[in-house]
Design a protein around this motif. Structure first.
Motif, short mmCIF file in Angstrom:
data_model
loop_
_atom_site.label_atom_id
_atom_site.label_comp_id
_atom_site.label_asym_id
_atom_site.label_seq_id
_atom_site.Cartn_x
_atom_site.Cartn_y
_atom_site.Cartn_z
N GLU A 58 27.72 24.14 -40.97
CA GLU A 58 28.66 23.08 -40.61
C GLU A 58 29.71 23.61 -39.63
N ALA B 102 32.45 16.35 -35.81
CA ALA B 102 32.13 17.13 -34.60
C ALA B 102 32.21 16.26 -33.36
N ASP B 103 31.77 15.03 -33.46
CA ASP B 103 31.88 14.10 -32.32
C ASP B 103 33.34 13.85 -31.96
N PRO C 288 26.43 13.55 -42.49
CA PRO C 288 26.89 12.61 -41.44
C PRO C 288 28.39 12.70 -41.21
N LEU D 40 28.99 15.65 -38.88
CA LEU D 40 28.52 15.32 -37.53
C LEU D 40 29.49 14.36 -36.84
N THR E 293 20.99 20.28 -44.92
CA THR E 293 21.24 19.44 -43.77
C THR E 293 22.74 19.29 -43.53
N ILE E 294 23.11 18.98 -42.31
CA ILE E 294 24.50 18.75 -41.96
C ILE E 294 24.82 17.30 -42.32
N ASP F 210 22.19 29.05 -35.69
CA ASP F 210 21.86 28.26 -36.87
C ASP F 210 21.10 29.09 -37.90
N VAL G 101 28.48 23.69 -35.99
CA VAL G 101 28.50 22.40 -35.30
C VAL G 101 29.90 22.10 -34.76
N ARG H 191 31.60 22.72 -30.50
CA ARG H 191 32.26 21.61 -29.80
C ARG H 191 33.68 21.99 -29.41
#
Length: 389
Positions: free
Chosen positions: A70, A11-12, A5, A8, A2-3, A303, A73, A77
């Motif tokens: 990762e 990335a935001d 938090p 993520l 999983t990526i 992915d 993601v 962006r």
């Protein structure tokens, strides 16, 4: 896998930076004759990215590379505009060169050549492809004509190179040449008087500083300790670089096409003709719907391939499949966006026209679609033969 938090959230922050800081610079006039951003603009944006904590996000603070999933993601962006990848230091060829040096370079080489790239204070070039008139290497690297020979504690390189992205203005180069032992790679400081620019042609794409130069290399002397890895292993190292580099192109250009879809959608929802919004006309709405489907397929393909690479596999077959599927799908997306926007779509008013040109070039570099399909067909035949016992 999983990526996390943390990734993520990073990335935001990358996306927010690109939208708030980089988008307004898309019309900045600091461009060369070909329309590529000048280094003054690139490094100004990198200073802002550094201050925002989003510079070189694909490499961890300890210098290690993030996983491919990762990285996807983050690069999608940063790629929401071609200028975003340059601002965040996730652009080609630097991102691929960082990956190669990080996996093959010695500690001393990393300190001298890799660190300035990671810090976003340098640009680099990968000197592999050669002029077709010389019978040189293109999609088939085994045709390499550039030679290198030992001379004491140095190697001497002679040859010509073509389509060397970003060479003008680069301060770090990776030179590929063939010796009796096989293919070799060398790290060099640029510029060097032994490497002369013959030409920087105008090309359909214009997002990469320095363009795509044709070079003459005459008696380039390189200290032996600047060989990357071992003599004769150059093609193996090229595969270490090329599979992830193919995929990172897919990541960045997916981001750009997501943005083009946003712009085309906004236009179609605001523009009216024949008594209603364009999007309410089936021919227009269906193009945007097709795009939505293709963008989702591209994200899943990326992915999947990233997951394969994260197992430690070279992912040669998988990256070929991803490169073909994504580049062809994104060509359709970009073309649909231009068509939806009509006359506005072929102007420089938005980046949609730029994205269309960039994706057309993407179908060729890092292996044309036809070469990847040919390679996959050979794999299919080998598998069939093996199944016959």
């Amino acid at each position: 896998m999983t990526i996390s938090p943390d990734v993520l959230a990073l990335a935001d922050r990358v996306e927010a930076f690109v939208r708030e800081v980089v988008f307004p610079c898309e019309q900045d006039p600091r461009r060369d004759h070909h329309g590529a951003p000048l280094d003054a603009l690139v490094y100004e944006l990198r200073d802002k990215a550094r201050a925002a904590g989003v510079l070189t996000p694909h490499i961890r603070p300890d210098g290690s590379h993030r996983s491919q999933r990762e990285t996807a993601v983050l690069l999608i962006r940063s790629g929401l505009t071609p200028l975003g990848a340059l601002a965040c230091n996730t652009n080609a060829p630097d991102e691929g060169n960082m990956y190669l040096m990080g996996h093959v370079g010695s500690p001393e080489q990393k300190a001298r050549f890799l660190r300035p790239l990671v810090e976003g204070r340098a640009r680099s070039a990968f000197l592999m492809t050669e002029p077709w008139e010389d019978g040189g290497a293109g999609a088939d690297p085994s045709m390499m004509k550039t030679t290198c020979r030992r001379d004491g504690n140095h190697w001497v390189v002679n040859g010509r190179k073509r389509f060397i992205t970003g060479f003008e203005g680069a301060t770090i180069g990776i030179v590929m040449a063939r010796a009796e032992e096989g293919a070799c790679m060398f790290l060099v400081d640029l510029p060097d008087p032994a490497i002369r620019i013959e030409e920087i042609p105008n090309t359909i794409d214009s997002s990469m500083p320095g363009g795509h130069a044709t070079l003459s290399i005459e008696n380039l002397r390189i200290p032996a300790d600047q060989m990357l890895g071992e003599a004769g292993e150059g093609f193996k190292y090229a595969q270490v670089r090329l599979s992830p580099a193919r995929l990172s192109h897919c990541m960045r250009w997916l981001g750009a096409c997501i943005r083009a879809q946003e712009i085309a959608t906004d236009y179609a929802c605001r523009r009216e003709a024949f008594g209603k919004a364009l999007i309410d006309h089936e021919g227009v709405g269906f193009k945007l719907a097709e795009n939505r489907i293709l963008l989702q397929q591209c994200e899943l393909m990326i992915d999947w391939c990233a997951g394969v690479l994260d197992t430690g596999s070279l992912g040669t077959v998988e990256s070929s499949m991803a490169k073909v599927a994504v580049s062809e799908a994104l060509m359709t997306v970009a073309d649909n966006c231009v068509q939806v926007m009509g006359g506005t779509g072929v102007t420089g008013t938005t980046i949609v026209e730029t994205v269309f040109r960039e994706i057309r070039a993407f179908r060729i570099y890092d292996g044309p679609t036809e070469v990847h399909k040919w390679s996959l067909a050979k794999k299919i035949k080998r598998d069939w033969k093996a199944a016959q016992g």
